[in-house]
Write a protein that holds these residues in place. Sequence first.
Motif, PDB file in Angstrom:
ATOM      1  N   TYR A   5       0.838  -1.215   0.000  1.00  8.45           N
ATOM      2  CA  TYR A   5       0.000   0.000   0.000  1.00  8.45           C
ATOM      3  C   TYR A   5       0.863   1.252   0.000  1.00  8.45           C
ATOM      4  N   TYR A   8       2.130   2.227  -3.420  1.00  4.80           N
ATOM      5  CA  TYR A   8       1.097   2.909  -4.203  1.00  4.80           C
ATOM      6  C   TYR A   8       0.830   4.307  -3.649  1.00  4.80           C
ATOM      7  N   GLU A  12       1.473   6.600  -6.741  1.00  2.00           N
ATOM      8  CA  GLU A  12       0.299   6.735  -7.598  1.00  2.00           C
ATOM      9  C   GLU A  12      -0.358   8.104  -7.433  1.00  2.00           C
ATOM     10  N   LYS A  49      -3.997  -0.565  -4.336  1.00  2.00           N
ATOM     11  CA  LYS A  49      -3.801   0.484  -5.329  1.00  2.00           C
ATOM     12  C   LYS A  49      -5.013   1.414  -5.387  1.00  2.00           C
ATOM     13  N   SER A  53      -5.236   5.505  -4.545  1.00  2.00           N
ATOM     14  CA  SER A  53      -5.284   6.405  -5.708  1.00  2.00           C
ATOM     15  C   SER A  53      -6.683   6.805  -6.153  1.00  2.00           C
TER      16      SER A  53
END
Length: 533
Positions: A5, A8, A12, A49, A53
């Motif tokens: 996590y 990301y 992201e 993800k 995001s």
Amino acid sequence: MGERYLNYYSQEAIRKNSVVIVSEHEAFIEDIMGHPIFLGISLESMSDKALASAAYVVSDGEMPSYFIKKDGQTYIHFYRGEPLEPLLMRSLLHADYIVTDGALPLYLQEVMSGMVITSQQWVAGSLSVKQDSDAKKTILMYCGGFKNNGITTSAINLLHNLDYERYRVIVMDTEALQDDCKRNFKKLDPCVLRVTVVGGMLRTEEESKAEERLFTASHELYVEFGPEDFLEEQVKRLYQRELRRILGETKIDIAIDFDGYFKYWTLLLATSGANQKLIYQHNEMMQEYRKKLGVDYKHRVDLNVIFLLYNYFDKIVSVAEHTRDLNEAKLRHLVENSSEKMVYVHNSLDYEAVLKAADETSDVELDVDSFYFMTMGRLSPEKNQRMLIEAFKEVTAKRKEAKLVLIGNGELKEELAEWIRELGLEEHVKLLGQVVNPFPLLKRCDVFILPSNHEGQPMVLLEALILRKVIVATDIPGSRSILEDGYGLLVPNSKESLVEGMLRALNDEVATKEFDYVGYNQRAMEMFYSMLE
């Protein structure tokens, strides 16, 4: 899970037209996707993800412990009155909007950065932004794990006395509290928001290496970069992210490390964005630095870092003037502007609670024909109970009616029990362990005795004064700060002097003086408030 996590989270970008819904209820998901807000918004499958995001995050239950709402995300939580367990509480602190038709506790609503709306407002699409509506300041505190000790008593007393018209308070602690610590945690004033930290820190390899450098080479970093720049940016980022994981975007005005012994908590508060940061010193800190349990130093690993972190706090607060003077003299070479930053504020009291508790019935019976000395505190080297017991052997040789009661637990319990047996004092000295309510015993005993090698400002002396007890104590700075104006007998810190002091008490030769605990407490709170203003 957390490591993936974090990758990301760090890399992201927010995807504007996406939503992830954390729920096990298909009907809830369908209902959310039918709301006008989400027309033209794509539903992402639940994944690390997506959590890191998606532009919108929606849930009807607790979020994973590693979730941190990012800048640019909107998090909407539907609360249906479930018990406010730690993970759920954490989720609510991250939310931008909490949709509920029930009541949330005021102490939680005041702290949350998110807006509470009704289901009717949600259906109508009324998502206004929460406005700060008062001038209250938010205090974030760590209080030391709520063990049965003076720091815990002092923290509970302070928070019972605090003016909640001026301040709101968050107290955070670990989920790994033992049962007696959990009981103490629950004693906090009902206006306090109690936050239990769940889950682990999210960290990169680079941050871990920087933290390791701090923990193993703090003094080298201090010498190379100076008192205000020795914390590497990776360490600051690690602990700032951790505080955000715990509290979301909760705005903190004042951060207080009320304990001052554990580097994790000190780093959390030192690197916080609070306008004002305070750290307490409840003892003579160089004595604490030298304290050993067997062959190991109890606090040295943490204090090696914490002493240097004092430079990241606005005030370093001792609990007595004599203690402040000693700490400043011993640590000024490590602290910039130590004469200004190192201050003192007296411990506050909950005298009404002490007086009420003292009138309860005790489960421990004391002989009516005996003369009782009592001491109370953790069974550890600095409390000096071994020397007290040795001195008491000489007292009983002269006065058979003398008896000694020790209240408290600690690492020396077995050693002290064996010492009592070796000296043949089983009929005169009793180890009672931890007593839930010690005040009926304190009220009943004839003399309170404190043989400590070092203290900050002993809460037990203040409590004994509330109950108007005769007091004998070793002449150390912390005890002197309370007793020096005639409130008890101060004796040199030696076995012979303890013997002499106890014999004087037996002979009714110790002067006493009435303690104005109401006036004392008013002054203590005024000192605390003046430090915050």
